[in-house]
Design a protein around this motif. Structure first.
Motif, short mmCIF file in Angstrom:
data_model
loop_
_atom_site.label_atom_id
_atom_site.label_comp_id
_atom_site.label_asym_id
_atom_site.label_seq_id
_atom_site.Cartn_x
_atom_site.Cartn_y
_atom_site.Cartn_z
N GLY A 29 -28.23 46.30 -112.05
CA GLY A 29 -28.18 47.28 -110.96
C GLY A 29 -28.29 48.72 -111.44
O GLY A 29 -28.27 49.65 -110.65
N ARG A 30 -28.39 48.90 -112.75
CA ARG A 30 -28.47 50.25 -113.30
C ARG A 30 -29.82 50.89 -112.97
O ARG A 30 -30.82 50.22 -112.81
N VAL A 31 -29.78 52.21 -112.89
CA VAL A 31 -30.98 52.98 -112.58
C VAL A 31 -31.39 53.79 -113.80
O VAL A 31 -30.54 54.38 -114.47
N LEU A 32 -32.68 53.82 -114.06
CA LEU A 32 -33.22 54.60 -115.16
C LEU A 32 -34.23 55.60 -114.61
O LEU A 32 -35.22 55.21 -113.99
N ASP A 33 -33.95 56.88 -114.78
CA ASP A 33 -34.91 57.93 -114.48
C ASP A 33 -35.66 58.21 -115.78
O ASP A 33 -35.03 58.57 -116.78
N THR A 34 -36.97 58.05 -115.76
CA THR A 34 -37.72 58.16 -117.00
C THR A 34 -39.16 58.57 -116.74
O THR A 34 -39.58 58.71 -115.59
N SER A 35 -39.90 58.73 -117.81
CA SER A 35 -41.33 59.04 -117.75
C SER A 35 -42.10 58.06 -118.61
O SER A 35 -41.62 57.62 -119.65
N VAL A 36 -43.29 57.74 -118.15
CA VAL A 36 -44.21 56.89 -118.90
C VAL A 36 -45.59 57.54 -118.82
O VAL A 36 -46.04 57.92 -117.74
N MET A 37 -46.22 57.68 -119.94
CA MET A 37 -47.59 58.17 -120.00
C MET A 37 -48.47 56.95 -120.23
O MET A 37 -48.15 56.09 -121.06
N GLN A 38 -49.57 56.86 -119.50
CA GLN A 38 -50.47 55.73 -119.67
C GLN A 38 -51.88 56.23 -119.97
O GLN A 38 -52.37 57.13 -119.31
N LEU A 39 -52.49 55.60 -120.97
CA LEU A 39 -53.88 55.84 -121.31
C LEU A 39 -54.66 54.66 -120.74
O LEU A 39 -54.43 53.51 -121.15
N ILE A 40 -55.53 54.93 -119.78
CA ILE A 40 -56.22 53.87 -119.06
C ILE A 40 -57.73 54.06 -119.22
O ILE A 40 -58.25 55.16 -119.05
N THR A 41 -58.41 52.96 -119.53
CA THR A 41 -59.86 52.96 -119.59
C THR A 41 -60.38 52.29 -118.33
O THR A 41 -59.90 51.22 -117.94
N VAL A 42 -61.35 52.95 -117.70
CA VAL A 42 -61.94 52.45 -116.47
C VAL A 42 -63.40 52.11 -116.75
O VAL A 42 -64.11 52.87 -117.41
N ARG A 43 -63.83 50.96 -116.23
CA ARG A 43 -65.22 50.55 -116.39
C ARG A 43 -65.72 50.05 -115.03
O ARG A 43 -65.08 49.18 -114.43
N ASP A 44 -66.80 50.61 -114.55
CA ASP A 44 -67.37 50.22 -113.25
C ASP A 44 -66.34 50.32 -112.13
O ASP A 44 -66.30 49.47 -111.23
N GLY A 45 -65.49 51.34 -112.21
CA GLY A 45 -64.50 51.56 -111.17
C GLY A 45 -63.27 50.66 -111.24
O GLY A 45 -62.41 50.72 -110.36
N LEU A 46 -63.17 49.84 -112.28
CA LEU A 46 -62.04 48.92 -112.44
C LEU A 46 -61.28 49.22 -113.73
O LEU A 46 -61.87 49.69 -114.71
N ILE A 47 -60.01 48.92 -113.74
CA ILE A 47 -59.17 49.16 -114.92
C ILE A 47 -59.50 48.12 -115.98
O ILE A 47 -59.39 46.91 -115.74
N ALA A 48 -59.91 48.59 -117.17
CA ALA A 48 -60.30 47.70 -118.26
C ALA A 48 -59.23 47.63 -119.35
O ALA A 48 -59.14 46.62 -120.05
N GLU A 49 -58.45 48.71 -119.51
CA GLU A 49 -57.42 48.73 -120.56
C GLU A 49 -56.30 49.66 -120.13
O GLU A 49 -56.54 50.72 -119.57
N ILE A 50 -55.06 49.22 -120.43
CA ILE A 50 -53.88 50.03 -120.13
C ILE A 50 -53.01 50.08 -121.38
O ILE A 50 -52.66 49.04 -121.94
N ARG A 51 -52.67 51.31 -121.78
CA ARG A 51 -51.78 51.52 -122.93
C ARG A 51 -50.64 52.45 -122.49
O ARG A 51 -50.83 53.66 -122.48
N PRO A 52 -49.48 51.89 -122.12
CA PRO A 52 -48.35 52.73 -121.72
C PRO A 52 -47.57 53.25 -122.93
O PRO A 52 -47.43 52.56 -123.93
N PHE A 53 -47.06 54.46 -122.79
CA PHE A 53 -46.22 55.09 -123.81
C PHE A 53 -44.95 55.56 -123.11
O PHE A 53 -44.97 56.49 -122.31
N TYR A 54 -43.85 54.91 -123.42
CA TYR A 54 -42.56 55.18 -122.78
C TYR A 54 -41.88 56.37 -123.42
O TYR A 54 -41.94 56.53 -124.64
N LEU A 55 -41.20 57.16 -122.62
CA LEU A 55 -40.42 58.27 -123.13
C LEU A 55 -39.33 57.77 -124.07
O LEU A 55 -39.10 58.33 -125.13
#
Length: 137
Positions: A95-121
């Motif tokens: 039930g704990r709450v986490l306020d945080t930030s995540v940066m994501q590097l996303i590659t798009v191909r033909d309008g669709l998501i091809a790769e996702i690389r999240p980087f957590y704070l």
């Protein structure tokens, strides 16, 4: 991208696999999509294809009850999108709450998501928030 994040939040809130439709998320993904999550997380590792992303979402839904975005910034450079997400996550087990930030590097191909690389704070804060044995969170 905004559709993907709205579908992700709805999927998590509905409890994931078997309780929510993955079709909205799948419509945003390239057939050979891959996501790289930090190994230290309960849902860490490489998730490949639409089926892999669905398994990832099910794993994430098991540990998180809700995911709210308060701020999202998108920087686009051709087929690359960098997304800054500031939000609040609520753990199912604690039930704990986490306020945080995540940066994501996303590659798009033909309008669709091809790769996702999240980087957590702070992956340690994520793990601590999810751990029922932790007294720190």
């Amino acid at each position: 991208m905004r559709t993907f994040y709205a579908e992700e939040a709805a999927y998590i809130a509905a409890g994931g696999f078997g309780k929510a439709s993955f079709a909205g998320l799948a419509a945003c993904l390239a057939p050979d999509v891959v996501m790289y999550q930090a190994e230290a997380l309960p849902y860490g590792g490489q998730w490949r294809g639409s089926e892999g992303i669905e398994r990832f979402m099910a794993a994430m839904s098991k540990v998180w009850q809700s995911l709210e975005f308060f701020e999202q910034r998108f920087v686009v450079d051709r087929d690359t999108v960098v997304v800054y997400n500031r939000g609040r996550l609520r753990a199912r087990a604690t039930g704990r709450v986490l306020d945080t930030s995540v940066m994501q590097l996303i590659t798009v191909r033909d309008g669709l998501i091809a790769e996702i690389r999240p980087f957590y704070l702070d992956t340690a804060a994520v793990i601590e928030t999810l751990d029922p044995q932790s007294t720190e969170a």
